[in-house]
Design an enzyme around this catalytic site. Structure first.
Site, mmCIF file in Angstrom:
data_model
loop_
_atom_site.group_PDB
_atom_site.id
_atom_site.type_symbol
_atom_site.label_atom_id
_atom_site.label_comp_id
_atom_site.label_asym_id
_atom_site.label_seq_id
_atom_site.Cartn_x
_atom_site.Cartn_y
_atom_site.Cartn_z
ATOM 1 N N LYS A 162 29.151 -45.827 -47.850
ATOM 2 C CA LYS A 162 29.209 -44.468 -47.831
ATOM 3 C C LYS A 162 30.552 -43.970 -47.860
ATOM 4 C CE LYS A 162 24.775 -43.052 -45.437
ATOM 5 N NZ LYS A 162 24.394 -42.679 -44.480
ATOM 6 N N GLU A 204 27.184 -48.808 -42.941
ATOM 7 C CA GLU A 204 26.174 -49.061 -41.647
ATOM 8 C C GLU A 204 24.798 -49.676 -42.242
ATOM 9 O OE1 GLU A 204 25.907 -44.865 -40.678
ATOM 10 O OE2 GLU A 204 24.363 -44.476 -42.355
ATOM 11 N N ARG A 296 27.698 -26.499 -42.638
ATOM 12 C CA ARG A 296 27.277 -25.540 -43.557
ATOM 13 C C ARG A 296 26.181 -24.987 -43.409
ATOM 14 N NH1 ARG A 296 24.516 -28.284 -47.399
ATOM 15 N NH2 ARG A 296 25.308 -30.329 -47.620
ATOM 16 N N ARG A 342 12.398 -27.814 -54.348
ATOM 17 C CA ARG A 342 13.512 -27.289 -55.231
ATOM 18 C C ARG A 342 13.076 -27.586 -56.754
ATOM 19 N NH1 ARG A 342 19.033 -29.855 -52.554
ATOM 20 N NH2 ARG A 342 18.153 -29.787 -50.266
#
Length: 458
Positions: A162, A204, A296, A342
């Site tokens: 990542k 990870e 956020r 969505r």
């Protein structure tokens, strides 16, 4: 009516979230300033806002990421605060610091907190110190492919690489065998450098057949932290969410309480302020681990607002002005079930390729307990420059079966047409019909499973 927390707020974003923030401001009696690119000159938020300022051409780097232009627009219009929405500059600590340096209140966490939690490797360490469970992996950014290989052998395959500065489902690569790791390392690093301007990676363990469950938190400047329950976001394509719901189905009360308590503990440990989300992976064996913290408002915040009856954006604004939270943990009692789909301007039959074009027809659904957050309208041109999100459909019902039925009805009512325009509405209906989803047993692999026959056929 009490005095508004600010006289004027500039909205440093576009699309449905800019309109969502503008509406919250109007209800608070706050004047709004919309900034817009050339492509968004006739957008819904420009029409709705009290003032609008052109900040550059269509490319985001020249407009919505153009910090000097945004700050100048705020100063010229007398704005006291800036709401960044989600995406773009919403988790940029440098932007928050620049706002503060120019006398503008950044509606979000302090820059220091964003700096710490925006670095995913640092965030893992901080949250582990706060007692949150994290997956086995890096204690910091990886220094080389060789280090990644050694750590992967120690952790055990599969693993996931990542980007330290990543987000939005980008900058990730799952590696299932040692022979593939070195190439994946170089590709992911190059992608991270191009997208985030930061090539650092961490590693990870990757959990197969996992669920993605997140907890919404809200914090004020006086040290009060509350959670607003959890959302299941397991329906994804390419690590990006398509369907979200609250509460998460088939989650034991014990795990729900533990995850929510962990999120509150983590937020308090770093001095979080405003709205944030703690994202967890839930293993098939019933264990949970922190993945990351988002500093956020989330795209999927409407489902939390449905089940709690609480306006997250309004609270973001009042908290930023220094007010204490208007609710206590005891006030936040979730009721019923909410779902959000969505609807993107994408073609599911072409691996979700963006399908922009001009809308010759746009009729969103309605009816009881149906909410549609959208910036689209008939005649609007969906351009290729920005995210393909067209609308968010969120519904509420007393139970999950009724919520699914209501969402199916709402998706079926959607009327969207235009040359070249395709949407994911029909595909989302297929997801809701899938036996695994109906049973609440779906994982992050559901969409890939559904699309597998199409890949074989092609």
């Amino acid at each position: 009516m009490t005095n508004p927390p600010f006289s004027t707020v500039l909205i440093a974003n576009r699309g449905e979230i800019a309109l969502r923030v503008a509406r919250a401001c109007r209800e608070l009696g706050i004047r709004t300033v919309a900034v817009y690119s050339t492509a968004d000159r006739d957008s819904a938020v420009v029409r709705f806002a009290d003032r609008s300022v052109h900040i550059g051409p269509a490319p985001a780097k020249a407009s919505y990421l153009n910090v000097p232009a945004i700050v100048e627009a705020a100063q010229q219009t007398g704005a006291q605060a800036v709401h960044p929405g989600y995406g773009f500059l919403s988790e940029d600590p440098d932007f928050a610091e620049i706002c503060e340096a120019h006398g503008l209140v950044f509606i979000g966490p302090p820059p220091r907190v964003m700096q710490q939690l925006g670095d995913k490797a640092v965030a893992r360490t901080l949250m582990a110190e706060a007692g949150l469970p994290v997956l086995p992996g890096s204690t910091g950014a990886l220094g080389s492919p060789a280090e990644a290989e050694a750590l992967a052998r120690q952790v055990g395959f599969p693993v996931i690489l990542k980007a330290v500065a990543g987000g939005g489902g980008r900058g990730m690569a799952v590696v299932r065998a040692g022979d593939d790791l070195r190439l994946a390392y170089h590709r992911t690093r190059a992608h991270a450098r191009a997208v985030f301007g930061d090539e650092r990676l961490y590693l990870e363990r990757f959990v197969e057949d996992a669920r993605h469950v997140e907890v919404q938190v809200l914090c004020d400047r006086h040290g009060t932290v509350v959670h607003l329950g959890e959302r299941d976001c397991s329906v994804q394509r390419r690590h990006q969410k398509l369907v979200e719901e609250s509460p998460a189905p088939n989650l034991s009360p014990r795990m729900r309480e533990a995850m929510c308590a962990a999120a509150v503990r983590g937020a308090a440990a770093v001095g979080f302020v405003g709205a944030g989300t703690f994202e967890f992976v839930v293993t098939p064996g019933g264990e949970y681990y922190l993945m990351e913290v988002n500093c956020r408002l989330q795209v999927e915040h409407p489902v939390t607002e449905w089940v709690t009856g609480f306006d997250l954006v309004r609270e973001q604004i009042t908290v930023a002005a220094g007010a204490p939270l208007s609710v206590s943990q005891a006030d936040l009692v979730p009721r019923g079930v909410a779902l959000e789909c969505r609807v993107n301007a994408e073609d599911p039959e072409r691996d979700f390729t963006p399908a922009p074009g001009t809308l010759t027809e746009f009729v969103p659904p309605g009816g009881p307990f149906v909410r549609v957050d959208t910036h689209a309208f008939t005649g609007w041109r969906i351009g290729p420059d920005y995210d393909s999100l067209l609308a968010k459909v969120a519904v509420w019902a007393p139970d999950r079966a009724q919520a699914i039925a209501r969402m199916q009805r709402a998706l079926g009512e959607f009327r969207v047409d235009g040359p070249g325009v395709r949407t994911t509405a029909g595909f989302l209906g297929e997801v809701l019909d899938h036996p695994l989803f109906r049973a609440g047993g779906h994982t992050t692999g559901l969409v890939a499973t559904m699309r597998e026959p199409a890949r074989v056929a092609n």
